[in-house]
Design a protein around this motif. Structure first.
Motif: not given
Length: 446
Positions: A57-59, A64-66, A82, A84, A87, A95, A103
């Motif tokens: 997941d990103v958030r 975070s995922g990033l 990733l 999300s 997005g 990303a 993504f």
């Protein structure tokens, strides 16, 4: 990646329902899956689970995922996909520019997600295969360097290894302590079709019946079993005849079924591996004494390789000893000592009960003495008994040598018997029998 290879995925998502949904989807595709609720735990998790791809997941709270993407080693880490619900195009572009493989927006389309993950896994597998191939080419320049020697015994062994390497047949390697059984097992692996897969070595003498299933099969939701790490490669069962009786039945089932069911899991995990075993004992005697299962012996003994002792190939002694002298001279940054006629006489007169391993140790001691400006092969052999001190019979001499060697190991490892057995290259059961037979007092040695 072939269709029969299992994809392994690490899922990272703080949303429990989403995490379970993704796990269900991936397991339904017969993939191997482990899941984490926080990205901070990924680095530690990768030390014992090596996925083909990470789905994150990103958030998420904390990392975070990033940020997870930025923390991974781009040269060694698996690709990161990733996912999300928040997005947008700019996030996807960022990303991908940061190194993400792809993504995916929530809600995701299952077939598309599986396709992306499979392609990412295939890319990672290809990269690992290329790296292994380069390392293999750099490491191998023929069995002549792996199994050094010019005698007919070594030449025949190298031919046997080359003949057997391409076959999936189970191999039993028999030889005295120090003859290079694991070296041969690794040569079979490196030269065979499973070379790009893992090589998992298990010391059967150290297997604990009480924790075997947890350690080897794993526990669902907790940790992956060791046997899963052999998937696609070679399972090397060292000291197989020292395997506890309670474990033998479980090993037989794994070898026959080629699958394991982790504790708490509802479905078995299929495995593909070649079995190579090794022993310094006589299998027929172990079976006759009811210490080893005959049905297990049939499974591990399709092909037998018998390693020659160093005594049986004395023509290789000088070549091997010179090789080890040069190796340790380079390690300790000194000139390799010259061999005198006295040194050659001492090499040829010794019986080498510890075989090549003992020869290597003697060479290291000789180089260490050369650093101090002295030494000889005789001193490195520690053959300093007077004629009056030499036992009258061969049996007494062997017993005296074993008593000294075991006593030294017990002292060096402060009485930790598992470590003593491993250092001596024998099983724990064999060690206990020798201690009783030789009348050694463990407490007096400590």
């Amino acid at each position: 990646m072939t269709e029969t290879q299992t994809v392994s995925v690490l899922v990272v998502d703080d949303d429990r329902e989403m995490r379970l949904s993704l796990v269900d989807l991936l397991e339904a595709a017969d993939w191997r899956v482990e899941a984490l609720p926080r990205a901070e735990k990924v680095a530690e998790h990768l030390s014992h689970f090596q996925p083909d791809v990470i789905l994150s997941d990103v958030r998420m709270p904390g990392m975070s995922g990033l940020e997870l993407l930025a923390s991974l080693d781009a040269d060694t880490a698996p690709p990161l996909v990733l996912i999300s619900a928040h997005g947008d195009i700019s996030m996807a572009v960022s990303a991908m520019q940061a190194g993400a493989y792809s993504f995916v927006e929530k809600p995701y389309e299952p077939r598309r997600l599986l396709s992306i993950l499979r392609h990412a896994a295939e890319q990672h597998q290809m990269r690992r295969t290329t790296e292994r191939l380069r390392a293999r080419l750099a490491r191998l320049s023929g069995l002549d360097r792996v199994l050094l020697g010019a005698t007919p015994e070594l030449a025949n062994l190298r031919e046997d290894i080359l003949d057997v390497a391409e076959s999936p047949a189970a191999v039993l390697i028999q030889g005295e302590t120090g003859t290079g059984k694991e070296l041969v097992a690794r040569a079979l692996h490196d030269l065979g079709p499973q070379a790009d897969g893992p090589f998992l070595a298990l010391n059967c003498a150290a297997l604990n019946p009480a924790t075997f299933e947890s350690e080897m099969f794993g526990e669902a939701g907790h940790h992956e079993g060791k046997l899963l790490l052999a998937d696609g490669g070679t399972l090397f069962l060292d000291e197989i005849l020292s395997c506890p009786p309670e474990v033998q039945a479980k090993l037989l089932r794994v070898i026959e079924d080629k699958q394991v069911t982790p504790l708490g899991a509802s479905r078995p995990v299929p495995l593909r591996f070649r079995v190579v075993s090794a022993t310094n004992e006589d299998m027929a005697e172990a079976i006759a004494a009811k210490r080893f299962r005959q049905d297990l012996s049939f499974r591990i003994n399709t092909v037998e390789l018998i390693l020659p002792t160093l005594r049986a190939r004395r023509g290789d002694l000088v070549l091997l000893f010179t090789h080890f002298l040069e190796h340790y001279a380079q390690t300790y940054e000194v000139e390799p000592p010259n061999l005198t006629q006295e040194d050659l006489t001492a090499l040829m007169a010794h019986d080498w009960p510890g075989n090549v391993r003992e020869l290597r140790n003697v060479a290291e001691r000789r180089v260490l003495a050369a650093r101090r400006g002295g030494g000889s092969v005789t001193r490195a052999l520690r053959v300093d008994l007077s004629v009056d001190e030499v036992p009258d019979t061969l049996r007494e001499a062997v017993a005296a040598y074993e008593r000294a060697l075991i006593g030294k190991a017990i002292t060096a490892h402060q009485g930790r018997m598992e470590a003593v057995a491993e250092a001596l290259g024998i099983g724990r059961r064999t060690l206990n029998e020798k201690i009783v037979k030789l009348g050694l007092d463990k407490d007096a040695l400590l």
